[in-house]
Design a protein around this motif. Structure first.
Motif, PDB file in Angstrom:
ATOM      1  N   SER A  31       0.810  -1.213   0.000  1.00 20.17           N
ATOM      2  CA  SER A  31       0.000   0.000   0.000  1.00 20.17           C
ATOM      3  C   SER A  31       0.845   1.266   0.000  1.00 20.17           C
ATOM      4  O   SER A  31       0.317   2.368  -0.135  1.00 20.17           O
ATOM      5  CB  SER A  31      -0.930   0.010   1.211  1.00 20.17           C
ATOM      6  N   LEU A  32       2.156   1.143   0.162  1.00 21.74           N
ATOM      7  CA  LEU A  32       3.029   2.311   0.191  1.00 21.74           C
ATOM      8  C   LEU A  32       3.286   2.793  -1.229  1.00 21.74           C
ATOM      9  O   LEU A  32       3.662   2.021  -2.104  1.00 21.74           O
ATOM     10  CB  LEU A  32       4.354   1.963   0.878  1.00 21.74           C
ATOM     11  N   ASN A  33       3.061   4.082  -1.455  1.00 19.58           N
ATOM     12  CA  ASN A  33       3.266   4.675  -2.778  1.00 19.58           C
ATOM     13  C   ASN A  33       4.270   5.812  -2.635  1.00 19.58           C
ATOM     14  O   ASN A  33       4.098   6.699  -1.813  1.00 19.58           O
ATOM     15  CB  ASN A  33       1.939   5.209  -3.329  1.00 19.58           C
ATOM     16  N   ILE A  34       5.330   5.771  -3.426  1.00 20.69           N
ATOM     17  CA  ILE A  34       6.350   6.814  -3.397  1.00 20.69           C
ATOM     18  C   ILE A  34       6.290   7.560  -4.723  1.00 20.69           C
ATOM     19  O   ILE A  34       6.437   6.974  -5.791  1.00 20.69           O
ATOM     20  CB  ILE A  34       7.749   6.221  -3.170  1.00 20.69           C
ATOM     21  N   THR A  35       6.063   8.863  -4.626  1.00 22.02           N
ATOM     22  CA  THR A  35       5.964   9.725  -5.801  1.00 22.02           C
ATOM     23  C   THR A  35       7.112  10.719  -5.764  1.00 22.02           C
ATOM     24  O   THR A  35       7.386  11.311  -4.724  1.00 22.02           O
ATOM     25  CB  THR A  35       4.622  10.489  -5.805  1.00 22.02           C
ATOM     26  N   GLU A  36       7.761  10.901  -6.899  1.00 22.38           N
ATOM     27  CA  GLU A  36       8.862  11.846  -6.966  1.00 22.38           C
ATOM     28  C   GLU A  36       8.482  12.991  -7.895  1.00 22.38           C
ATOM     29  O   GLU A  36       7.999  12.777  -9.013  1.00 22.38           O
ATOM     30  CB  GLU A  36      10.133  11.162  -7.454  1.00 22.38           C
ATOM     31  N   ALA A  37       8.693  14.218  -7.417  1.00 20.40           N
ATOM     32  CA  ALA A  37       8.404  15.406  -8.222  1.00 20.40           C
ATOM     33  C   ALA A  37       9.480  16.443  -7.949  1.00 20.40           C
ATOM     34  O   ALA A  37       9.690  16.847  -6.804  1.00 20.40           O
ATOM     35  CB  ALA A  37       7.039  15.964  -7.880  1.00 20.40           C
ATOM     36  N   LYS A  38      10.152  16.860  -8.972  1.00 14.68           N
ATOM     37  CA  LYS A  38      11.209  17.876  -8.896  1.00 14.68           C
ATOM     38  C   LYS A  38      12.267  17.535  -7.858  1.00 14.68           C
ATOM     39  O   LYS A  38      12.703  18.365  -7.078  1.00 14.68           O
ATOM     40  CB  LYS A  38      10.594  19.248  -8.594  1.00 14.68           C
ATOM     41  N   GLY A  39      12.664  16.267  -7.805  1.00 12.38           N
ATOM     42  CA  GLY A  39      13.722  15.841  -6.907  1.00 12.38           C
ATOM     43  C   GLY A  39      13.296  15.600  -5.466  1.00 12.38           C
ATOM     44  O   GLY A  39      14.114  15.296  -4.620  1.00 12.38           O
ATOM     45  N   ILE A  40      12.006  15.745  -5.172  1.00 14.74           N
ATOM     46  CA  ILE A  40      11.494  15.513  -3.821  1.00 14.74           C
ATOM     47  C   ILE A  40      10.642  14.259  -3.840  1.00 14.74           C
ATOM     48  O   ILE A  40       9.829  14.063  -4.740  1.00 14.74           O
ATOM     49  CB  ILE A  40      10.640  16.708  -3.339  1.00 14.74           C
ATOM     50  N   GLN A  41      10.831  13.400  -2.836  1.00 15.10           N
ATOM     51  CA  GLN A  41      10.057  12.172  -2.758  1.00 15.10           C
ATOM     52  C   GLN A  41       8.932  12.335  -1.747  1.00 15.10           C
ATOM     53  O   GLN A  41       9.145  12.820  -0.640  1.00 15.10           O
ATOM     54  CB  GLN A  41      10.930  10.992  -2.336  1.00 15.10           C
ATOM     55  N   PHE A  42       7.705  11.935  -2.150  1.00 17.28           N
ATOM     56  CA  PHE A  42       6.556  11.967  -1.290  1.00 17.28           C
ATOM     57  C   PHE A  42       6.119  10.526  -1.042  1.00 17.28           C
ATOM     58  O   PHE A  42       5.932   9.768  -1.984  1.00 17.28           O
ATOM     59  CB  PHE A  42       5.399  12.747  -1.932  1.00 17.28           C
ATOM     60  N   GLU A  43       5.935  10.159   0.223  1.00 21.96           N
ATOM     61  CA  GLU A  43       5.469   8.830   0.570  1.00 21.96           C
ATOM     62  C   GLU A  43       4.026   8.933   1.038  1.00 21.96           C
ATOM     63  O   GLU A  43       3.681   9.784   1.839  1.00 21.96           O
ATOM     64  CB  GLU A  43       6.315   8.244   1.703  1.00 21.96           C
ATOM     65  N   SER A  44       3.178   8.060   0.499  1.00 22.08           N
ATOM     66  CA  SER A  44       1.787   8.050   0.929  1.00 22.08           C
ATOM     67  C   SER A  44       1.317   6.602   1.083  1.00 22.08           C
ATOM     68  O   SER A  44       1.747   5.716   0.361  1.00 22.08           O
ATOM     69  CB  SER A  44       0.901   8.790  -0.067  1.00 22.08           C
ATOM     70  N   ASN A  45       0.467   6.409   2.060  1.00 23.17           N
ATOM     71  CA  ASN A  45      -0.092   5.092   2.331  1.00 23.17           C
ATOM     72  C   ASN A  45      -1.475   5.041   1.697  1.00 23.17           C
ATOM     73  O   ASN A  45      -2.343   5.846   2.024  1.00 23.17           O
ATOM     74  CB  ASN A  45      -0.163   4.860   3.847  1.00 23.17           C
TER      75      ASN A  45
END
Length: 47
Positions: A31-45
């Motif tokens: 269920s863990l989703n890691i999104t990268e945008a402009k060199g920043i990583q966002f983690e969301s469950n």
């Protein structure tokens, strides 16, 4: 030459996890989703 080698055997213990713990960790990792945008990583469950 014999003196430089370690003579004691491996004394580590094997650890076993409960099936519930393994299921929880696998479900969480799915269920863990890691999104990268402009060199920043966002983690969301995704629950």
């Amino acid at each position: 030459m014999e003196k430089i080698y370690q003579t004691t055997e491996n004394t580590s213990k094997k650890v076993s996890a409960k099936p519930e713990t393994i299921k929880f960790l696998l479900d969480y990792s799915k269920s863990l989703n890691i999104t990268e945008a402009k060199g920043i990583q966002f983690e969301s469950n995704l629950n």
